[in-house]
Design a protein around this motif. Structure first.
Motif, PDB file in Angstrom:
ATOM      1  N   ASP A 270      11.157  -1.653   5.609  1.00 52.71           N
ATOM      2  CA  ASP A 270      10.450  -0.887   4.603  1.00 52.71           C
ATOM      3  C   ASP A 270       9.820  -1.759   3.533  1.00 52.71           C
ATOM      4  OD1 ASP A 270      12.114   2.317   4.243  1.00 52.71           O
ATOM      5  OD2 ASP A 270      10.423   1.619   5.422  1.00 52.71           O
TER       6      ASP A 270
ATOM      7  N   MET B 188       9.225  -5.591   2.777  1.00 54.16           N
ATOM      8  CA  MET B 188       9.304  -7.020   3.053  1.00 54.16           C
ATOM      9  C   MET B 188       9.391  -7.832   1.770  1.00 54.16           C
ATOM     10  SD  MET B 188       6.689  -7.618   6.200  1.00 54.16           S
ATOM     11  CE  MET B 188       5.202  -7.203   5.296  1.00 54.16           C
ATOM     12  N   LEU B 189       8.803  -7.271   0.682  1.00 53.36           N
ATOM     13  CA  LEU B 189       8.801  -8.016  -0.585  1.00 53.36           C
ATOM     14  C   LEU B 189      10.219  -8.328  -1.052  1.00 53.36           C
ATOM     15  CD1 LEU B 189       5.996  -6.088  -2.444  1.00 53.36           C
ATOM     16  CD2 LEU B 189       5.918  -8.488  -1.842  1.00 53.36           C
TER      17      LEU B 189
ATOM     18  N   LEU C  83      11.870 -11.631  -0.210  1.00 52.02           N
ATOM     19  CA  LEU C  83      11.553 -12.828  -0.991  1.00 52.02           C
ATOM     20  C   LEU C  83      12.517 -13.023  -2.149  1.00 52.02           C
ATOM     21  CD1 LEU C  83       7.671 -12.452  -1.113  1.00 52.02           C
ATOM     22  CD2 LEU C  83       9.006 -13.890   0.403  1.00 52.02           C
TER      23      LEU C  83
ATOM     24  N   GLU D 273      11.905 -12.600  -8.307  1.00 53.21           N
ATOM     25  CA  GLU D 273      10.960 -13.589  -8.799  1.00 53.21           C
ATOM     26  C   GLU D 273      11.600 -14.363  -9.945  1.00 53.21           C
ATOM     27  OE1 GLU D 273       7.451 -11.159  -9.621  1.00 53.21           O
ATOM     28  OE2 GLU D 273       7.960 -10.280  -7.689  1.00 53.21           O
TER      29      GLU D 273
ATOM     30  N   ARG E 182       3.653 -16.889  -3.433  1.00 51.86           N
ATOM     31  CA  ARG E 182       3.988 -16.396  -4.775  1.00 51.86           C
ATOM     32  C   ARG E 182       2.889 -16.727  -5.775  1.00 51.86           C
ATOM     33  NH1 ARG E 182       9.226 -14.697  -5.157  1.00 51.86           N
ATOM     34  NH2 ARG E 182      10.736 -15.684  -3.785  1.00 51.86           N
TER      35      ARG E 182
ATOM     36  N   THR F 126       2.345 -12.112  -5.597  1.00 52.43           N
ATOM     37  CA  THR F 126       3.224 -12.270  -4.438  1.00 52.43           C
ATOM     38  C   THR F 126       2.650 -11.457  -3.278  1.00 52.43           C
ATOM     39  OG1 THR F 126       5.110 -12.469  -5.918  1.00 52.43           O
ATOM     40  CG2 THR F 126       5.588 -11.953  -3.630  1.00 52.43           C
ATOM     41  N   ALA F 127       2.662 -12.065  -2.078  1.00 54.05           N
ATOM     42  CA  ALA F 127       2.193 -11.336  -0.903  1.00 54.05           C
ATOM     43  C   ALA F 127       3.013 -11.774   0.296  1.00 54.05           C
ATOM     44  CB  ALA F 127       0.715 -11.607  -0.655  1.00 54.05           C
ATOM     45  N   ILE F 128       3.205 -10.845   1.250  1.00 56.75           N
ATOM     46  CA  ILE F 128       3.954 -11.184   2.460  1.00 56.75           C
ATOM     47  C   ILE F 128       3.345 -10.448   3.652  1.00 56.75           C
ATOM     48  CG2 ILE F 128       5.753  -9.461   1.920  1.00 56.75           C
ATOM     49  CD1 ILE F 128       7.748 -11.473   3.278  1.00 56.75           C
TER      50      ILE F 128
ATOM     51  N   GLU G 181       2.132  -6.748   2.430  1.00 58.57           N
ATOM     52  CA  GLU G 181       2.538  -6.222   1.119  1.00 58.57           C
ATOM     53  C   GLU G 181       2.137  -7.185   0.010  1.00 58.57           C
ATOM     54  OE1 GLU G 181       6.437  -3.799   2.831  1.00 58.57           O
ATOM     55  OE2 GLU G 181       6.728  -5.271   1.233  1.00 58.57           O
ATOM     56  N   PHE G 182       1.721  -6.596  -1.097  1.00 58.57           N
ATOM     57  CA  PHE G 182       1.339  -7.369  -2.288  1.00 58.57           C
ATOM     58  C   PHE G 182       2.138  -6.852  -3.474  1.00 58.57           C
ATOM     59  CE2 PHE G 182      -2.433  -9.914  -1.482  1.00 58.57           C
ATOM     60  CZ  PHE G 182      -2.911  -9.413  -0.284  1.00 58.57           C
ATOM     61  N   SER G 183       2.367  -7.737  -4.420  1.00 64.57           N
ATOM     62  CA  SER G 183       2.960  -7.310  -5.675  1.00 64.57           C
ATOM     63  C   SER G 183       2.390  -8.180  -6.791  1.00 64.57           C
ATOM     64  CB  SER G 183       4.481  -7.457  -5.606  1.00 64.57           C
ATOM     65  OG  SER G 183       5.037  -7.252  -6.879  1.00 64.57           O
TER      66      SER G 183
ATOM     67  N   LYS H  26       4.465  -3.358 -12.721  1.00 60.00           N
ATOM     68  CA  LYS H  26       3.964  -3.960 -11.481  1.00 60.00           C
ATOM     69  C   LYS H  26       2.935  -3.083 -10.800  1.00 60.00           C
ATOM     70  CE  LYS H  26       7.688  -6.742  -9.608  1.00 60.00           C
ATOM     71  NZ  LYS H  26       8.773  -6.795  -8.657  1.00 60.00           N
TER      72      LYS H  26
ATOM     73  N   LYS I  51       1.288  -1.659  -0.184  1.00 59.16           N
ATOM     74  CA  LYS I  51       2.101  -1.705   1.027  1.00 59.16           C
ATOM     75  C   LYS I  51       1.319  -1.073   2.158  1.00 59.16           C
ATOM     76  CE  LYS I  51       6.411  -1.884  -1.399  1.00 59.16           C
ATOM     77  NZ  LYS I  51       7.518  -1.156  -1.984  1.00 59.16           N
TER      78      LYS I  51
END
Lengths: 299, 183
Positions: free
Chosen positions: A25, A27-28, A31, A34, B26, B49-51, B60-62, B91, B95
């Motif tokens: 659900d 992936m972030l 990581l 932060e 990041r 941040t992205a994955i 996904e981005f944040s 934020k 997604k």
């Protein structure tokens, strides 16, 4: 023994399902957290002044703030004088952010009360969370003023230039409690090189308190009160009390207020406020602040 | 003791089950730009941040709102205080997925793709579909896109007094280079 195996299987299943679900659900989350960044409290007040005195906000590095202020006559001066509008004092001033923690400024108070003034303002503690947790902001403001009124009739002779000088030093301790509410206290010391009578003291200690409540994103209500410790000022002088609105429109902040002080430099409103709120000696006034980015610091 | 071992095993297996190559960053870059005859406004964020999941194309981005940097300090303050309300909505996230993702297709030549998913900012989530390019070079995925965003879609109020200074649609530029993610 078999029972234990089943238990293990259930445990296995219980852990397997939620973990694999979250992994898919979001992936972030993989990581991890932060790196914490400092989060500074910003915009506790809309501008660097509450009404007459300083707020705990600063101009950013490289930003010049051009301030024009007016204080009109008293509301109780009657319709003939347009309830005070006919009679105005004004101050024109420039503040500048030399660094993010040091501001300097100069100004001229003109009209019936004439002063030149200048100040340095240092923010030595900045309210923040994130890496460090500092619940308050703390500042030191040092202000000097030159009394520029004509002195032909003063009894003090000779009357030197140094007689005209007045110094104000102030600590501001404040906190932005939330988006809507900020509060600060301002222990203040004024030194006047020359006073009119022996009964008045050259040094005056005061305690100030000021706050704001935001009514909407762009409108706030501000109030400011300075209490002079008793026995230092002549009886004709009152404590300064001001209440007003901040209205922000992009690059400008308009401050509209009611106050019993007319002087817009520290010694004038701290030690020479003549008006009494109870007698209706209330002045309408406004400050207009316009900021210009004159220097863009490299990030 | 036994439960601990079992749970550890379960955790390990669970991760193992979804372990494919993932790519991340990041320090991705997002810029937005508003242009009107009166004023141009730009802000840049270098800490995005992205994955990306290479197996499925999920993306996904944040981005932290407070990490957007403006030329003028007051603009940055107003952006956070009045428009994005970053204390309440710190934020912005995206997604979604790269449609029809196939890892073997990508190379040094930029390839046009469509990205679909939910963009959330200012507490409002909205389904979007935008075009971008993907490059794979030196073991990195480089994703680039230019898209238009309408602040009003995300309940970002722009009062009449400044309406003339802020464009109806903001141009958002995205540029991220994703490196392989090692656990």
């Amino acid at each position: 023994m078999k029972f234990k195996h089943i238990l293990a299987l259930i445990a296995f299943g219980a852990f397997f399902i939620p973990t694999s679900l979250t992994a898919q659900d979001d992936m972030l989350d993989m990581l991890g957290e932060e790196e914490p960044q400092p989060v500074y409290a910003t915009a506790g007040f809309k501008t660097t002044r509450i009404i007459n005195g300083h707020s705990f906000e600063m101009n950013a590095h490289g930003v010049m703030d051009f301030k024009i202020s007016h204080r009109f006559g008293t509301l109780n001066s009657g319709a003939l004088n347009a309830f005070g509008l006919d009679n105005a004092l004004m101050r024109i001033g420039f503040d500048y952010g030399l660094t993010k923690w040091l501001n300097v400024g100069i100004g001229r108070n003109g009209g019936a009360i004439k002063y030149y003034d200048g100040f340095a303002k240092v923010k030595f503690l900045r309210q923040q969370t994130g890496v460090k947790n500092i619940p308050i902001s703390a500042l030191f403001v040092s202000d000097f003023a030159i009394d520029a009124n004509p002195k032909n009739n003063v009894e003090q002779q000779p009357y030197y230039f140094s007689h005209r000088l007045l110094y104000t030093n102030q600590i501001i301790i404040g906190r932005k409690f939330n988006d809507a509410f900020s509060l600060q206290i301002m222990p203040t010391h004024v030194h006047r090189n020359f006073v009119q009578t022996k009964a008045e003291s050259n040094d005056v200690l005061l305690m100030g308190v000021a706050g704001r409540i935001k009514l909407s994103k762009r409108v706030a209500i501000n109030a400011e009160y300075y209490y002079a410790l008793p026995g230092q000022l002549d009886a004709q002088y009152k404590n300064s009390l001001s209440i007003g609105f901040d209205i922000e429109t992009g690059g400008h902040v308009f401050q509209l207020h009611l106050t019993n002080s007319t002087g817009m430099v520290e010694p004038a409103f701290l030690t020479e406020t003549r008006g009494s709120w109870l007698d209706g000696d209330i002045h309408f006034g406004f400050n207009v602040s316009r900021v210009f980015t004159v220097y863009r610091p490299k990030r | 003791m036994k439960t601990t071992i079992i749970s550890a095993l379960a955790l390990f297996l669970a991760f193992g089950a979804s372990a494919q190559d993932k790519y991340f960053t990041r320090d991705g870059y997002i810029k937005f730009y508003s242009s009107t005859p009166i004023e141009d406004i730009a802000a840049e964020n270098h800490k995005v941040t992205a994955i990306l999941d290479e197996a499925t194309g999920k993306l996904e981005f944040s981005a932290l709102i407070k990490s957007f940097e403006f030329e003028k300090a007051l603009m940055e303050e107003h952006f956070n205080e009045n428009y994005m309300e970053s204390n309440t909505f710190p934020k912005s996230t995206f997604k979604g997925e790269i449609v029809g993702f196939d890892a073997s297709k990508f190379g040094a030549k930029p390839m046009e793709v469509t990205v679909k998913g939910m963009l959330e900012m200012h507490g409002v989530a909205k389904e979007i579909s935008e075009k971008g390019t993907v490059t794979k070079q030196d073991g990195k995925y480089v994703l680039k896109s230019k898209m238009m965003v309408n602040p009003e879609d995300y309940k970002i109020e722009i009062p009449n007094t400044v309406r003339e200074k802020i464009a109806k649609e903001l141009e958002v530029t995205i540029d991220v280079a994703l490196a392989i993610f090692k656990k």
